[in-house]
Enzyme design. Structure first.
Site, PDB file in Angstrom:
ATOM      1  N   GLU A   1       0.805  -1.233   0.000  1.00 34.98           N
ATOM      2  CA  GLU A   1       0.000   0.000   0.000  1.00 34.98           C
ATOM      3  C   GLU A   1       0.836   1.280   0.000  1.00 34.98           C
ATOM      4  O   GLU A   1       0.322   2.358   0.324  1.00 34.98           O
ATOM      5  CB  GLU A   1      -0.965   0.020   1.200  1.00 34.98           C
ATOM      6  CG  GLU A   1      -1.872  -1.211   1.260  1.00 34.98           C
ATOM      7  CD  GLU A   1      -2.957  -1.092   2.330  1.00 34.98           C
ATOM      8  OE1 GLU A   1      -3.623  -0.053   2.389  1.00 34.98           O
ATOM      9  OE2 GLU A   1      -3.123  -2.066   3.089  1.00 34.98           O
TER      10      GLU A   1
ATOM     11  N   LYS B   1     -12.734   1.526   3.554  1.00 38.29           N
ATOM     12  CA  LYS B   1     -14.158   1.830   3.356  1.00 38.29           C
ATOM     13  C   LYS B   1     -14.377   3.029   2.434  1.00 38.29           C
ATOM     14  O   LYS B   1     -15.463   3.225   1.915  1.00 38.29           O
ATOM     15  CB  LYS B   1     -14.830   2.111   4.714  1.00 38.29           C
ATOM     16  CG  LYS B   1     -15.111   0.870   5.537  1.00 38.29           C
ATOM     17  CD  LYS B   1     -15.887   1.182   6.803  1.00 38.29           C
ATOM     18  CE  LYS B   1     -15.017   1.755   7.895  1.00 38.29           C
ATOM     19  NZ  LYS B   1     -13.970   0.846   8.409  1.00 38.29           N
TER      20      LYS B   1
ATOM     21  N   LEU C   1      -1.781   1.065  17.704  1.00 40.75           N
ATOM     22  CA  LEU C   1      -2.473   2.356  17.844  1.00 40.75           C
ATOM     23  C   LEU C   1      -2.699   3.040  16.496  1.00 40.75           C
ATOM     24  O   LEU C   1      -1.782   3.193  15.689  1.00 40.75           O
ATOM     25  CB  LEU C   1      -1.698   3.304  18.764  1.00 40.75           C
ATOM     26  CG  LEU C   1      -2.559   4.504  19.222  1.00 40.75           C
ATOM     27  CD1 LEU C   1      -3.562   4.084  20.275  1.00 40.75           C
ATOM     28  CD2 LEU C   1      -1.702   5.652  19.712  1.00 40.75           C
ATOM     29  N   HIS C   2      -3.932   3.472  16.278  1.00 43.85           N
ATOM     30  CA  HIS C   2      -4.290   4.198  15.060  1.00 43.85           C
ATOM     31  C   HIS C   2      -5.408   5.184  15.371  1.00 43.85           C
ATOM     32  O   HIS C   2      -6.158   5.007  16.325  1.00 43.85           O
ATOM     33  CB  HIS C   2      -4.693   3.232  13.937  1.00 43.85           C
ATOM     34  CG  HIS C   2      -5.824   2.318  14.301  1.00 43.85           C
ATOM     35  ND1 HIS C   2      -5.671   1.207  15.117  1.00 43.85           N
ATOM     36  CD2 HIS C   2      -7.125   2.344  13.974  1.00 43.85           C
ATOM     37  CE1 HIS C   2      -6.839   0.596  15.257  1.00 43.85           C
ATOM     38  NE2 HIS C   2      -7.740   1.273  14.575  1.00 43.85           N
TER      39      HIS C   2
END
Lengths: 300, 300
Positions: free
Chosen positions: B148, B170, B239-240
């Site tokens: 990505e 999404k 963590l995001h």
């Protein structure tokens, strides 16, 4: 035909004379429409919302409706179903006479996230609220049993920690899937989250506890199926708490506006000044007078 | 009656013999219901959705319907409107024969709100997370540019406070109306909100600041149009931070799961132990292994 008493259900033709002047907003997803118009020479807002499909009506729906085939492809086919009217109602709310404020409330608008420090509240928001002196007469009517007395689900009449619990207008009470109740405090001097200190913990804990118990008793929904929260900014400045069913995406349950009552209680237990000193974030619509005040103050 | 061609609209009674066996899911907000059952001895799924309210039918709706008064209070009144059937259809989709895969696709899992004290986290949640050892290999691939890399919108490569910002799956990136980006920290040892202390303030402030700047530059959306938050429980334990457009009702932006980054920063500034000691509330699906652990521990 325009008479009628609270709780008295009868047929009327009051809407047949309604003259639509504009659609304020609508939602294809939620099957709602907000209309502005005239009702017997008075400004009115009419809100239509189709009712949820109820499991207990399915058998009659399938046998008692007309069905028209639209399309067939492999294992998939689509139809238009025309149910008998009594199985397919539209919840209708009329505000009449409606003020410019009502019209604005229902008009679709862009929103902006506002950052309100404790100081901003004192110098911008509070003076604005006080100057507007939004009417909460309808809230007092409920507390005094002058209106909606038959809709009350639970009441604790205590003047300090008491409250009235009743269904929100948005809920038609036909099914618990979209359960939405409001607890309104008997205390009349608490405007919002910003007014709360640890002095209010007994009130908040009482609403939390007894509200959950009343909903379990009446609707058989345990606390693990409930989302209990306050709004900031609220839509009216008399403290009230929202109880909605978990899993139902109730309007206004987003993190940008809702504050979990359980968090509010913990925050006040740790710091009585929490909601007086914290910066709070909330969305305001482009046409909200309060947004102009924040802009004038160079805060947006 | 079961024949018919595409585009050929005619009346049928094919659904009058439908036998409901279960409601797979429904939405009171969207006025939809997904039903499993039998149609002439074959497994079938029937999907009903009420149609949006059309502006061009309003006049006939108001004159041609029956109307029953429910409640009146001050300027507000509510009614039940029964429109003529041709103005109030239900869009119906039939899948027949339906396989087990169709049924699962439409089946909704119930959720329960879990109350997790700081102690519950240590004794129930943390051991569960560790035992599962959920793979975050895909996250590491992104951080190492093994996957990505072309999707990255912004990167701060600093090992302590750095992060990678990229579109969530999404979001199709076709329009900013439903903007959804994720900031993933380069630090790999922070599982969730529960691990955060005031030591992480530089990291959180850096993500908040540079994330907003990058979105302004790339998508021309100012901070006042953004909702910036963490999930608890997160869907993966690295963590995001979520950046979504204000006004877009992104899945998971409800108060029961989302924690505003601005609030997290303030809470940690006031109390470094805030997220270690507070009771946190979150929904878990009926089939979530963690829910079983809470049940076994008698916490639900």
């Amino acid at each position: 035909n325009g008479r009628g008493e609270v709780g008295d259900e009868f047929e009327t033709d009051v809407l047949s004379g309604f003259q639509t002047s504009a659609v304020l907003s609508d939602s294809a997803r939620e099957k709602t429409i907000f209309i502005r118009g005239k009702l017997a020479d008075e400004d009115a807002v009419v809100i239509l919302e189709k009712t949820p499909i109820r499991e207990d009506t399915l058998a009659e729906l399938f046998t008692g409706s007309r069905l028209k085939l639209e399309m067939r492809n492999d294992i998939y086919s689509t139809y238009r179903l025309q149910p008998p009217p009594h199985l397919n109602e539209i919840k209708t709310t009329v505000v009449c006479p409606a003020t410019e404020k009502h019209v604005k409330k229902y008009q679709r608008q862009e929103s902006f996230l506002v950052e309100e420090t404790g100081e901003d509240y004192k110098t911008i928001t509070l003076p604005y609220i006080q100057k507007q002196s939004f009417s909460v007469q309808w809230v007092h009517n409920i507390l005094e049993k002058k209106a909606e007395a038959d809709r009350i689900v639970f009441e604790d009449p205590d003047k300090e920690v008491g409250f009235v619990l009743l269904p929100d207008f948005k809920w038609d009470q036909k099914q618990a899937d979209d359960l939405y109740l409001i607890a309104i405090t008997h205390q009349r001097n608490i405007k919002s989250l910003r007014d709360l200190t640890s002095d209010h913990l007994p009130l908040l804990q009482n609403i939390f506890q007894k509200g959950k118990e009343a909903i379990l008793q009446r609707y058989n929904l345990p606390a693990s199926k409930l989302r209990v929260y306050l709004h900031y900014q609220p839509s009216y400045y008399h403290l009230h708490v929202h109880f909605t069913k978990l899993g139902y995406e109730a309007p206004g349950c987003g993190v940008e506006r809702a504050h979990f009552l359980a968090d509010v209680i913990q925050n006040l237990q740790a710091d009585t000044q929490y909601y007086k000193t914290r910066t709070l974030y909330f969305p305001l619509r482009a046409d909200d007078g309060l947004l102009s005040k924040f802009k004038e103050a160079g805060r947006l």
